[in-house]
Design a protein around this motif. Structure first.
Motif, mmCIF file in Angstrom:
data_model
loop_
_atom_site.group_PDB
_atom_site.id
_atom_site.type_symbol
_atom_site.label_atom_id
_atom_site.label_comp_id
_atom_site.label_asym_id
_atom_site.label_seq_id
_atom_site.Cartn_x
_atom_site.Cartn_y
_atom_site.Cartn_z
ATOM 1 N N GLN A 1 -3.942 1.063 -2.838
ATOM 2 C CA GLN A 1 -3.780 -0.301 -2.318
ATOM 3 C C GLN A 1 -3.233 -1.212 -3.403
ATOM 4 O O GLN A 1 -3.467 -1.000 -4.600
ATOM 5 C CB GLN A 1 -5.152 -0.825 -1.850
ATOM 6 C CG GLN A 1 -5.710 -0.055 -0.664
ATOM 7 C CD GLN A 1 -7.081 -0.562 -0.270
ATOM 8 O OE1 GLN A 1 -8.056 -0.354 -0.979
ATOM 9 N NE2 GLN A 1 -7.162 -1.221 0.875
ATOM 10 N N GLN A 2 -2.497 -2.223 -2.961
ATOM 11 C CA GLN A 2 -1.987 -3.263 -3.861
ATOM 12 C C GLN A 2 -1.355 -2.646 -5.110
ATOM 13 O O GLN A 2 -1.775 -2.919 -6.235
ATOM 14 C CB GLN A 2 -3.118 -4.218 -4.240
ATOM 15 C CG GLN A 2 -3.716 -4.927 -3.029
ATOM 16 C CD GLN A 2 -4.920 -5.779 -3.384
ATOM 17 O OE1 GLN A 2 -5.616 -5.513 -4.367
ATOM 18 N NE2 GLN A 2 -5.167 -6.797 -2.589
ATOM 19 N N GLU B 1 0.839 -1.195 0.000
ATOM 20 C CA GLU B 1 0.000 0.000 0.000
ATOM 21 C C GLU B 1 0.879 1.252 0.000
ATOM 22 O O GLU B 1 1.938 1.266 0.616
ATOM 23 C CB GLU B 1 -0.895 0.011 1.239
ATOM 24 C CG GLU B 1 -1.781 1.262 1.349
ATOM 25 C CD GLU B 1 -2.655 1.225 2.588
ATOM 26 O OE1 GLU B 1 -3.625 0.439 2.618
ATOM 27 O OE2 GLU B 1 -2.380 2.016 3.528
ATOM 28 N N GLU C 1 -10.746 1.196 -8.874
ATOM 29 C CA GLU C 1 -10.301 0.246 -7.857
ATOM 30 C C GLU C 1 -8.950 0.672 -7.300
ATOM 31 O O GLU C 1 -8.158 1.327 -7.967
ATOM 32 C CB GLU C 1 -10.184 -1.159 -8.472
ATOM 33 C CG GLU C 1 -11.525 -1.692 -8.970
ATOM 34 C CD GLU C 1 -11.392 -3.067 -9.617
ATOM 35 O OE1 GLU C 1 -12.449 -3.698 -9.845
ATOM 36 O OE2 GLU C 1 -10.262 -3.495 -9.909
ATOM 37 N N ARG C 2 -8.723 0.320 -6.095
ATOM 38 C CA ARG C 2 -7.439 0.437 -5.370
ATOM 39 C C ARG C 2 -7.101 1.854 -4.935
ATOM 40 O O ARG C 2 -6.249 2.024 -4.074
ATOM 41 C CB ARG C 2 -6.273 -0.139 -6.204
ATOM 42 C CG ARG C 2 -6.439 -1.588 -6.597
ATOM 43 C CD ARG C 2 -5.162 -2.132 -7.258
ATOM 44 N NE ARG C 2 -4.852 -1.428 -8.502
ATOM 45 C CZ ARG C 2 -3.845 -0.565 -8.641
ATOM 46 N NH1 ARG C 2 -3.047 -0.286 -7.605
ATOM 47 N NH2 ARG C 2 -3.619 0.016 -9.808
ATOM 48 N N ASP D 1 1.409 2.152 -11.443
ATOM 49 C CA ASP D 1 1.104 3.251 -10.515
ATOM 50 C C ASP D 1 2.309 4.168 -10.317
ATOM 51 O O ASP D 1 2.176 5.237 -9.708
ATOM 52 C CB ASP D 1 0.680 2.696 -9.146
ATOM 53 C CG ASP D 1 -0.605 1.893 -9.210
ATOM 54 O OD1 ASP D 1 -0.784 0.995 -8.357
ATOM 55 O OD2 ASP D 1 -1.433 2.156 -10.112
#
Lengths: 112, 112
Positions: free
Chosen positions: A80-81, A18, A63-64, A86
């Protein structure tokens, strides 16, 4: 009168971990924006928040990714994840409504 | 759709020459920003333009705004190598003018 403060300036995360990016707006500013800049690209709008409210999150991945701007404390962009895609520079800006926006120095996220 | 279009996206020019970068935007706005970004660095605020006909100058850079044409220009006079950077325009858009949208940037390379 400190400007917009972002921390950390550099963040390295392994895939699946994260990432939490913090943005302290200019004192008294109630509007915060988050932008993402991929290498060699422009700044893409992600989300616009006012204290305790998300006003526009049309640029956030579904998402995430999440963002908050609590009554007290900095705004947080949470990923997240994390995945390699990213990896980017994330910029935060703040302002009062109708006034000039000021940008922070950015957080450079590297996912390894 | 809210759009900010810059052109050219890439510009290579000789020192001493003049050139103009254009920024068109798709909807009514009352504030336009110009920023400079060096590789791997944050945004440096150059100009904030608030009204139709506004013109601001700083050194070899001059920015103007035509709100009726939805056009801003950044003019470079007698370019020098130190001006090599990426230049972004950004416009306040969206409901109440609260969303700031960036152009893709103009990568300027000035040859000595």
């Amino acid at each position: 009168n400190a400007g917009v403060m972002q921390n950390p300036r550099h963040l390295v995360r392994r895939r699946g971990q994260e990432a939490r990016l913090r943005c302290s707006p200019v004192k008294g500013h109630s509007h915060v924006y988050w932008y993402r800049q991929l290498p060699e690209e422009g700044l893409k709008f992600m989300v616009y928040l006012q204290k305790e409210n998300i006003i526009d999150e049309s640029g956030m991945p579904k998402e995430r990714f999440s963002a908050e701007f609590p009554k007290e404390g900095p705004s947080i962009l949470r990923i997240q994840q994390v995945v390699r895609g990213d990896s980017a520079a994330y910029f935060c800006a703040s302002r009062d409504r109708g006034a000039e926006a000021f940008f922070g120095q950015g957080t450079r996220l590297t996912v390894v | 759709e809210l759009k900010v279009e810059q052109n050219p996206l890439f510009l290579s020019m000789q020192e001493g020459k003049n050139y103009t970068i254009y920024c068109n935007y798709s909807t009514t706005s009352d504030r336009l920003y110009w920023y400079r970004q060096d590789p791997g660095k944050s945004l440096e605020s150059l100009f904030v333009l608030l009204s139709n006909g506004a013109v601001k100058q700083e050194g070899r850079l001059m920015a103007s705004l035509d709100t009726k044409a939805r056009l801003s220009t950044l003019h470079i006079t007698a370019a020098v190598h130190d001006l090599s950077a990426t230049y972004f325009c950004a416009v306040d858009m969206g409901l109440g003018g609260d969303k700031i949208i960036f152009g893709k940037g103009t990568r300027l390379h000035i040859l000595p």
